[in-house]
Design an enzyme around this catalytic site. Structure first.
Site, PDB file in Angstrom:
ATOM      1  N   ARG A  30       0.830  -1.121   0.039  1.00 20.14           N
ATOM      2  CA  ARG A  30       0.080   0.237   0.074  1.00 20.14           C
ATOM      3  C   ARG A  30       0.916   1.425  -0.021  1.00 20.14           C
ATOM      4  O   ARG A  30       1.821   1.145   0.569  1.00 20.14           O
ATOM      5  CB  ARG A  30      -1.169   0.050   1.158  1.00 20.14           C
ATOM      6  CG  ARG A  30      -2.039  -0.884   0.951  1.00 20.14           C
ATOM      7  CD  ARG A  30      -3.114  -0.954   2.082  1.00 20.14           C
ATOM      8  NE  ARG A  30      -3.975  -2.118   2.156  1.00 20.14           N
ATOM      9  CZ  ARG A  30      -4.925  -2.414   1.165  1.00 20.14           C
ATOM     10  NH1 ARG A  30      -5.074  -1.662   0.298  1.00 20.14           N
ATOM     11  NH2 ARG A  30      -5.379  -3.488   1.498  1.00 20.14           N
ATOM     12  N   ASN A  88       4.481   6.672 -13.699  1.00 21.20           N
ATOM     13  CA  ASN A  88       5.113   7.760 -13.819  1.00 21.20           C
ATOM     14  C   ASN A  88       6.408   7.591 -14.584  1.00 21.20           C
ATOM     15  O   ASN A  88       7.433   6.937 -13.823  1.00 21.20           O
ATOM     16  CB  ASN A  88       4.946   8.761 -12.504  1.00 21.20           C
ATOM     17  CG  ASN A  88       3.651   9.248 -12.281  1.00 21.20           C
ATOM     18  OD1 ASN A  88       2.791   9.462 -13.113  1.00 21.20           O
ATOM     19  ND2 ASN A  88       3.563   9.231 -11.039  1.00 21.20           N
ATOM     20  N   GLU A  96       8.676  10.336  -8.301  1.00 22.50           N
ATOM     21  CA  GLU A  96       9.542  10.533  -7.047  1.00 22.50           C
ATOM     22  C   GLU A  96      10.512   9.679  -6.797  1.00 22.50           C
ATOM     23  O   GLU A  96      11.651   9.954  -6.231  1.00 22.50           O
ATOM     24  CB  GLU A  96       8.398  10.840  -5.890  1.00 22.50           C
ATOM     25  CG  GLU A  96       7.603  12.034  -6.039  1.00 22.50           C
ATOM     26  CD  GLU A  96       6.499  11.848  -5.104  1.00 22.50           C
ATOM     27  OE1 GLU A  96       6.662  11.085  -3.857  1.00 22.50           O
ATOM     28  OE2 GLU A  96       5.710  12.765  -5.159  1.00 22.50           O
ATOM     29  N   HIS A 101       7.644   1.644 -10.632  1.00 24.04           N
ATOM     30  CA  HIS A 101       6.347   1.037  -9.976  1.00 24.04           C
ATOM     31  C   HIS A 101       5.097   1.538 -10.602  1.00 24.04           C
ATOM     32  O   HIS A 101       4.801   2.606 -11.145  1.00 24.04           O
ATOM     33  CB  HIS A 101       6.238   1.717  -8.634  1.00 24.04           C
ATOM     34  CG  HIS A 101       6.403   3.263  -8.370  1.00 24.04           C
ATOM     35  ND1 HIS A 101       7.630   3.746  -8.532  1.00 24.04           N
ATOM     36  CD2 HIS A 101       5.671   4.126  -8.136  1.00 24.04           C
ATOM     37  CE1 HIS A 101       7.634   4.994  -8.539  1.00 24.04           C
ATOM     38  NE2 HIS A 101       6.279   5.309  -8.352  1.00 24.04           N
TER      39      HIS A 101
HETATM   40  P1  DGP Z   1       5.766   8.475  -8.000  1.00 26.79           P
HETATM   41  O1  DGP Z   1       5.275   9.949  -8.151  1.00 26.79           O
HETATM   42  O2  DGP Z   1       5.256   7.703  -9.154  1.00 26.79           O
HETATM   43  O3  DGP Z   1       7.314   8.202  -7.926  1.00 26.79           O
HETATM   44  O4  DGP Z   1       5.329   7.765  -6.725  1.00 26.79           O
HETATM   45  C1  DGP Z   1       5.883   7.500  -5.586  1.00 26.79           C
HETATM   46  C2  DGP Z   1       4.828   6.800  -4.563  1.00 26.79           C
HETATM   47  O5  DGP Z   1       5.579   6.114  -3.666  1.00 26.79           O
HETATM   48  C3  DGP Z   1       4.185   8.035  -3.909  1.00 26.79           C
HETATM   49  O6  DGP Z   1       2.710   7.943  -4.141  1.00 26.79           O
HETATM   50  C4  DGP Z   1       4.513   7.869  -2.434  1.00 26.79           C
HETATM   51  C5  DGP Z   1       5.083   6.273  -2.332  1.00 26.79           C
HETATM   52  N1  DGP Z   1       6.036   6.099  -1.298  1.00 26.79           N
HETATM   53  C6  DGP Z   1       7.173   6.900  -1.122  1.00 26.79           C
HETATM   54  N2  DGP Z   1       8.064   6.622  -0.152  1.00 26.79           N
HETATM   55  C7  DGP Z   1       7.230   5.346   0.257  1.00 26.79           C
HETATM   56  C8  DGP Z   1       7.401   4.541   1.378  1.00 26.79           C
HETATM   57  O7  DGP Z   1       8.335   4.610   2.298  1.00 26.79           O
HETATM   58  N3  DGP Z   1       6.398   3.573   1.616  1.00 26.79           N
HETATM   59  C9  DGP Z   1       5.433   3.530   1.027  1.00 26.79           C
HETATM   60  N4  DGP Z   1       4.433   2.533   1.217  1.00 26.79           N
HETATM   61  N5  DGP Z   1       5.024   4.273  -0.316  1.00 26.79           N
HETATM   62  C10 DGP Z   1       6.022   5.312  -0.570  1.00 26.79           C
END
Ligand code: DGP
Length: 114
Positions: A30, A88, A96, A101
């Site tokens: 999640r 993305n 990010e 993913h």
């Molecule tokens: P993107 O912008 O497509 O790179 O999305 C990165 C996503 O990753 C963002 O929706 C938040 C999520 N995310 C970042 N750090 C963590 C983490 O430590 N744990 C989890 N479960 N999600 C994370």
């Protein structure tokens, strides 16, 4: 050698996360900052920084990501109502985390694509 990401640590269970599914190719957990009632990230176990670095040898892993997305959508009971899959790539898309993913989003009407 590519630098490990936060997702690499989640995949190796070095930091905690709500993991819904894991096999030899992908891990799904999640999102820490959900944008919808269901917001799951489906991630290759190997580090591919972005879709720009995808190679032929990754084909099976990328296919598995879609199979797992469909499986989780059924488990979350959003397969009938519908959901959105987003990947993305780089700055303009707001990537990010430089570890490929797929976002699986659903559980409410998501509105226009952009
Ligand atoms: P993107 O912008 O497509 O790179 O999305 C990165 C996503 O990753 C963002 O929706 C938040 C999520 N995310 C970042 N750090 C963590 C983490 O430590 N744990 C989890 N479960 N999600 C994370």
């Amino acid at each position: 050698m590519l630098k490990e990401t936060i997702f690499s640590k989640i995949i190796k269970h070095e930091i905690s996360s709500d993991i819904l599914y894991q096999d030899e190719l992908v891990t799904a957990f999640r999102d820490v900052s959900p944008k919808a009632p269901t917001h799951v990230l489906i991630v290759p176990n190997i580090l591919i920084p972005s879709i720009n670095e995808v190679k032929n040898e990754h084909e099976k892993t990328l296919g598995r990501m879609f199979l797992v997305a469909a499986k989780i959508a059924r488990a979350e009971k959003i397969n009938e109502s519908g959901y959105r899959l987003i990947i993305n790539c780089n700055k303009h898309a707001g990537q990010e985390i430089y570890h490929v993913h797929m976002h699986l989003l659903g559980g409410k009407a998501l509105g226009p694509m952009i």
